[in-house]
Design a protein around this motif. Structure first.
Motif, mmCIF file in Angstrom:
data_model
loop_
_atom_site.group_PDB
_atom_site.id
_atom_site.type_symbol
_atom_site.label_atom_id
_atom_site.label_comp_id
_atom_site.label_asym_id
_atom_site.label_seq_id
_atom_site.Cartn_x
_atom_site.Cartn_y
_atom_site.Cartn_z
ATOM 1 N N ILE A 1 0.883 -1.166 0.000
ATOM 2 C CA ILE A 1 0.000 0.000 0.000
ATOM 3 C C ILE A 1 0.924 1.220 0.000
ATOM 4 C CG2 ILE A 1 -1.740 1.254 1.316
ATOM 5 C CD1 ILE A 1 -2.544 -1.532 2.494
ATOM 6 N N LEU A 2 0.820 2.038 -1.035
ATOM 7 C CA LEU A 2 1.781 3.137 -1.208
ATOM 8 C C LEU A 2 1.308 4.422 -0.537
ATOM 9 C CD1 LEU A 2 2.712 2.825 -5.014
ATOM 10 C CD2 LEU A 2 3.701 1.636 -3.059
ATOM 11 N N LEU A 3 2.254 5.113 0.035
ATOM 12 C CA LEU A 3 1.923 6.403 0.626
ATOM 13 C C LEU A 3 3.077 7.380 0.432
ATOM 14 C CD1 LEU A 3 -0.033 8.122 2.381
ATOM 15 C CD2 LEU A 3 1.241 7.335 4.362
ATOM 16 N N ASN A 4 2.777 8.492 -0.194
ATOM 17 C CA ASN A 4 3.786 9.525 -0.387
ATOM 18 C C ASN A 4 3.758 10.495 0.793
ATOM 19 O OD1 ASN A 4 4.113 12.503 -2.329
ATOM 20 N ND2 ASN A 4 5.763 11.163 -1.704
ATOM 21 N N ILE A 5 4.927 10.729 1.361
ATOM 22 C CA ILE A 5 5.053 11.732 2.426
ATOM 23 C C ILE A 5 5.824 12.911 1.830
ATOM 24 C CG2 ILE A 5 5.894 12.198 4.762
ATOM 25 C CD1 ILE A 5 4.041 9.847 4.858
ATOM 26 N N GLN A 6 5.153 14.040 1.739
ATOM 27 C CA GLN A 6 5.788 15.219 1.158
ATOM 28 C C GLN A 6 6.772 15.836 2.147
ATOM 29 O OE1 GLN A 6 4.597 17.119 -1.741
ATOM 30 N NE2 GLN A 6 3.220 15.488 -2.395
#
Ligand SMILES: [Zn+2]
Length: 305
Positions: free
Chosen positions: A156-161
């Motif tokens: 499950i992908l999650l981008n953290i800016q």
């Protein structure tokens, strides 16, 4: 608590939603250019999974939350290895995964720098996340999505800016000086003794590196950055001999490969879009992954800069 994290509202909402599902196992891939921020989010999620009083947010004060924060929780393992997780470590995790009996608590494995791991480790990791035991959560952390596609598709992908200067409470200049790195910026704010505007000559870079190798402080790391900045600001006036001298200073300072990579990265990021050769520099930067002669590499790199 999630609400104390100052950035990434969307990512926080996403994680809170995930926690609502009460999954029994899972693999996540968090990616961001900010390595420390990734860890912060991973630990927050781990607290969410194991908090004794979780209700839309973890409490931060129960024993589970406190032990996860201090990284002493028995059900939390953080794997960080120079060069990415090794195949032996994955075998060990597979063993733990297979014997772990589910008692309603989550076992959490945070694996850092997965973008650095070798292919065989990647394949072993893939097998592991394909069949996670009930209660096992894998949180993979990466600086980007340049990893095995099969791992990506299983996660499950999650981008953290990266946090903005406003979120970190510093000026754009201070932010850029530390390349937006939240850990360094927070330390900089705490210490308040580093004068970022004062200069350091490029000729002193060897001395600065030796100093930092001894102390490891941010104050001395900043001096290395300043020397690089000085090189960039004066490079138009430097001749070939000056540039060779600069590289010699770096090579004889005792800097290891990781530090050399950081120096290159700092130079590329600082010069950024202002370089006519940016494409070429990025191409060169990629070459650092192969076992090349570093001195030759640096000579070419700093001539092209
Ligand atoms: Zn708690």
């Amino acid at each position: 608590m999630f609400k104390d994290l100052v950035s990434n509202e969307k990512a926080k909402k996403f994680l809170q939603n995930e926690l609502k599902f009460r999954r029994e196992a899972g693999t996540y891939l968090f990616y961001s250019v900010d390595r420390e921020l990734l860890k912060k989010f991973a630990k927050s999620f781990a607290k969410g999974l194991n908090c004794s009083t979780y209700e839309d947010d973890f409490c931060g004060v129960c024993e589970n939350c406190i032990r996860i924060e201090s990284e002493t929780h028995g059900d939390l393992e953080i794997i960080e290895e120079n060069g990415g997780i090794k195949i032996d470590q994955i075998r060990e995790l597979s063993y733990k995964n297979s014997i772990n009996s589910y008692e309603g608590k989550s076992k959490i494995y945070i694996i850092r720098d997965v973008e650095k791991m070798r292919k065989e480790s990647g394949n072993a990791l893939l097998k592991l996340i394909e069949e996670p035991n009930k209660g096992n959560f894998f949180i993979l952390l990466s600086n980007g999505l340049n990893i095995l596609p099969t791992i990506k598709s299983r996660s499950i992908l999650l981008n953290i800016q990266a946090e903005t200067p406003e979120e970190l409470g510093v000026s754009k200049f201070e932010y850029d000086f530390f390349l937006g790195d939240s850990k360094n910026i927070e330390e900089y704010k705490r210490t308040e003794i580093i004068d970022l505007k004062a200069g350091a000559s490029y000729q002193e870079i060897g001395k600065k590196i030796k100093l930092w190798l001894n102390t490891g402080t941010l104050l001395d790391k900043a001096e290395i950055y300043k020397s690089i900045r000085d090189f960039i600001n004066t490079k138009e006036y430097l001749n070939t001999v000056d540039k060779i001298y600069f590289v010699e200073e770096i090579m004889q300072s005792g800097a290891d490969r990781e530090l050399l990579k950081e120096i290159i990265n700092y130079a590329v990021s600082t010069i950024g879009k202002n370089s006519k050769n940016l494409e070429k520099l990025l191409e060169l930067k990629k070459m650092m992954r192969s076992p090349i002669n570093m001195k030759n590499f640096l000579l070419i790199f700093f001539s092209e800069l």
